[in-house]
Write an enzyme that holds these catalytic residues in place. Sequence first.
Site, PDB file in Angstrom:
ATOM      1  CB  SER A  25      -0.899   0.018   1.247  1.00 31.63           C
ATOM      2  OG  SER A  25      -0.105   0.151   2.419  1.00 31.63           O
ATOM      3  CB  ILE A  27       5.379   5.378   0.431  1.00 35.61           C
ATOM      4  CG1 ILE A  27       4.812   6.786   0.693  1.00 35.61           C
ATOM      5  CG2 ILE A  27       6.834   5.460  -0.020  1.00 35.61           C
ATOM      6  CD1 ILE A  27       5.441   7.509   1.890  1.00 35.61           C
ATOM      7  NE  ARG A  47       1.365  -5.229  10.287  1.00 35.51           N
ATOM      8  CZ  ARG A  47       0.752  -4.295  10.977  1.00 35.51           C
ATOM      9  NH1 ARG A  47       0.627  -4.419  12.280  1.00 35.51           N
ATOM     10  NH2 ARG A  47       0.250  -3.238  10.385  1.00 35.51           N
ATOM     11  CG  ASP A  69       5.197  -7.915  12.863  1.00 37.19           C
ATOM     12  OD1 ASP A  69       6.026  -6.994  12.671  1.00 37.19           O
ATOM     13  OD2 ASP A  69       4.400  -7.919  13.812  1.00 37.19           O
ATOM     14  CB  VAL A  70       9.406  -5.628   9.448  1.00 37.43           C
ATOM     15  CG1 VAL A  70       9.094  -5.714   7.966  1.00 37.43           C
ATOM     16  CG2 VAL A  70       8.700  -4.447  10.112  1.00 37.43           C
ATOM     17  CG  ASN A  96       7.570   1.716   2.506  1.00 35.84           C
ATOM     18  OD1 ASN A  96       7.510   2.945   2.453  1.00 35.84           O
ATOM     19  ND2 ASN A  96       6.469   0.958   2.556  1.00 35.84           N
ATOM     20  CE1 TYR A 161       6.654   7.159  11.704  1.00 38.11           C
ATOM     21  CE2 TYR A 161       6.762   9.554  11.660  1.00 38.11           C
ATOM     22  CZ  TYR A 161       6.708   8.343  10.993  1.00 38.11           C
ATOM     23  OH  TYR A 161       6.719   8.310   9.613  1.00 38.11           O
ATOM     24  CE  LYS A 165       9.467   6.241   9.888  1.00 36.67           C
ATOM     25  NZ  LYS A 165       9.639   5.144   8.909  1.00 36.67           N
ATOM     26  CB  THR A 196      -0.105   6.867   2.362  1.00 39.67           C
ATOM     27  OG1 THR A 196       0.285   7.281   3.682  1.00 39.67           O
ATOM     28  CG2 THR A 196       0.993   7.198   1.368  1.00 39.67           C
TER      29      THR A 196
HETATM   30  P1  NAP Z   1       0.737   2.887   4.705  1.00 37.23           P
HETATM   31  O1  NAP Z   1      -0.010   2.899   3.438  1.00 37.23           O
HETATM   32  O2  NAP Z   1       0.025   2.653   5.982  1.00 37.23           O
HETATM   33  O3  NAP Z   1       1.909   1.828   4.537  1.00 37.23           O
HETATM   34  C1  NAP Z   1       2.557   1.208   5.587  1.00 37.23           C
HETATM   35  C2  NAP Z   1       2.829  -0.219   5.140  1.00 37.23           C
HETATM   36  O4  NAP Z   1       3.643  -0.847   6.119  1.00 37.23           O
HETATM   37  C3  NAP Z   1       1.541  -1.016   5.014  1.00 37.23           C
HETATM   38  O5  NAP Z   1       1.561  -1.672   3.760  1.00 37.23           O
HETATM   39  C4  NAP Z   1       1.603  -2.008   6.158  1.00 37.23           C
HETATM   40  O6  NAP Z   1       1.032  -3.244   5.751  1.00 37.23           O
HETATM   41  C5  NAP Z   1       3.107  -2.124   6.388  1.00 37.23           C
HETATM   42  N1  NAP Z   1       3.445  -2.434   7.769  1.00 37.23           N
HETATM   43  C6  NAP Z   1       3.106  -1.744   8.889  1.00 37.23           C
HETATM   44  N2  NAP Z   1       3.576  -2.371   9.975  1.00 37.23           N
HETATM   45  C7  NAP Z   1       4.231  -3.476   9.517  1.00 37.23           C
HETATM   46  C8  NAP Z   1       4.924  -4.533  10.147  1.00 37.23           C
HETATM   47  N3  NAP Z   1       5.060  -4.592  11.480  1.00 37.23           N
HETATM   48  N4  NAP Z   1       5.452  -5.516   9.383  1.00 37.23           N
HETATM   49  C9  NAP Z   1       5.322  -5.490   8.042  1.00 37.23           C
HETATM   50  N5  NAP Z   1       4.689  -4.501   7.386  1.00 37.23           N
HETATM   51  C10 NAP Z   1       4.150  -3.521   8.124  1.00 37.23           C
HETATM   52  O7  NAP Z   1       1.551   4.245   4.934  1.00 37.23           O
HETATM   53  P2  NAP Z   1       2.741   4.934   4.103  1.00 37.23           P
HETATM   54  O8  NAP Z   1       2.554   6.377   4.311  1.00 37.23           O
HETATM   55  O9  NAP Z   1       2.815   4.408   2.717  1.00 37.23           O
HETATM   56  O10 NAP Z   1       4.017   4.502   4.954  1.00 37.23           O
HETATM   57  C11 NAP Z   1       5.185   3.986   4.369  1.00 37.23           C
HETATM   58  C12 NAP Z   1       6.410   4.535   5.086  1.00 37.23           C
HETATM   59  O11 NAP Z   1       6.503   5.929   4.833  1.00 37.23           O
HETATM   60  C13 NAP Z   1       6.411   4.371   6.596  1.00 37.23           C
HETATM   61  O12 NAP Z   1       7.677   3.969   7.055  1.00 37.23           O
HETATM   62  C14 NAP Z   1       6.102   5.771   7.102  1.00 37.23           C
HETATM   63  O13 NAP Z   1       6.631   6.010   8.375  1.00 37.23           O
HETATM   64  C15 NAP Z   1       6.792   6.600   6.028  1.00 37.23           C
HETATM   65  N6  NAP Z   1       6.315   7.971   5.948  1.00 37.23           N
HETATM   66  C16 NAP Z   1       5.032   8.264   5.606  1.00 37.23           C
HETATM   67  C17 NAP Z   1       4.611   9.591   5.535  1.00 37.23           C
HETATM   68  C18 NAP Z   1       3.189   9.978   5.166  1.00 37.23           C
HETATM   69  O14 NAP Z   1       2.817  11.154   5.376  1.00 37.23           O
HETATM   70  N7  NAP Z   1       2.387   9.100   4.618  1.00 37.23           N
HETATM   71  C19 NAP Z   1       5.521  10.618   5.813  1.00 37.23           C
HETATM   72  C20 NAP Z   1       6.818  10.283   6.156  1.00 37.23           C
HETATM   73  C21 NAP Z   1       7.214   8.960   6.215  1.00 37.23           C
HETATM   74  P3  NAP Z   1       0.370  -4.240   6.831  1.00 37.23           P
HETATM   75  O15 NAP Z   1      -0.526  -3.402   7.704  1.00 37.23           O
HETATM   76  O16 NAP Z   1      -0.355  -5.234   5.991  1.00 37.23           O
HETATM   77  O17 NAP Z   1       1.512  -4.848   7.561  1.00 37.23           O
END
Ligand code: NAP
Length: 265
Positions: A25, A27, A47, A69-70, A96, A161, A165, A196
């Site tokens: 999903s 990013i 997961r 689960d990472v 990611n 968080y 990070k 996202t």
């Molecule tokens: P997202 O759509 O919620 O994606 C997070 C992904 O990580 C999901 O596919 C989730 O899948 C997976 N995940 C979460 N916990 C996990 C675990 N314990 N083991 C394996 N997979 C896991 O959100 P996103 O915004 O794309 O986030 C991606 C990255 O970008 C993250 O590291 C986040 O901190 C970073 N980020 C996001 C933003 C923002 O504004 N969106 C800004 C800065 C940084 P499952 O739930 O199926 O495991």
Amino acid sequence: MVGAVNQPTTAGLQDRHALVTGGGSGIGAAIALALVAAGARVTVLGRRLEVVQALASNQPERLHAVGADVADAGQVTTAFASARERFGPLAILVNNAGQAASAPFLKTDAELWRQMIDVNLGGTMLCTQAALPDMLAAGWGRVVNVASTAGLTGYTYVSAYCAAKHGVIGLTRALALELARKGITVNAVCPGYTETEILRESIANVMAKTGRSAEEARAGFAAGNPQGRIVQPEEVADAVRWLCGNAAAAVNGQSIPVCGGEVLK
Ligand code: NAP
């Protein structure tokens, strides 16, 4: 690769095996699709197996789905074995997977703290240890960590968080030096607020806590970006794809903000 000048930014990606955690999903999915478009074969890990499988079903010959689960060392080992069985040794790892829980510091209990550290930082460590032997054996590798602007500066109500990070960026820098002569680069990208599920949850949180409308909450997040907008997942994915190619071979240990200039060092 020394002398990798004037190459297309996709050079070096053809048929490489990349693993993208959280690849089902947001990013992560954008990164997986960008790497496939550049010629790589990609294992997507998350997961919820059904989520990664749904993405992989679009291009089964180029995408492989694994559930894990990472933060769980045993699950990581099993998932990486499945990835190798499908597409061979790993050349690229994109850490990611992440979660962004918020709470005032005095309401940040041990469980929330541990979850943020275990998933965002511990998961990066476990997956990198699982992938590195293949890269060392090949003398070529790319590790890209999806950190955050919260890895570069502080924000209110997300201390756990932010700590996690910042830790990811410290790990990126240390490992980049340790591997600098092994043909492997280690870098991070630092997105600002990106379109996202994490952003949608943050908007819902602001609405619940402040009574603001969705539009007002969204405008608040966009206002933090000097460009006055929300970053798109594909913009982050493009930076990651570039870091994974031969053209970025000299870029090592860097944390590249993708946030419209929100954080200036
Ligand atoms: P997202 O759509 O919620 O994606 C997070 C992904 O990580 C999901 O596919 C989730 O899948 C997976 N995940 C979460 N916990 C996990 C675990 N314990 N083991 C394996 N997979 C896991 O959100 P996103 O915004 O794309 O986030 C991606 C990255 O970008 C993250 O590291 C986040 O901190 C970073 N980020 C996001 C933003 C923002 O504004 N969106 C800004 C800065 C940084 P499952 O739930 O199926 O495991």
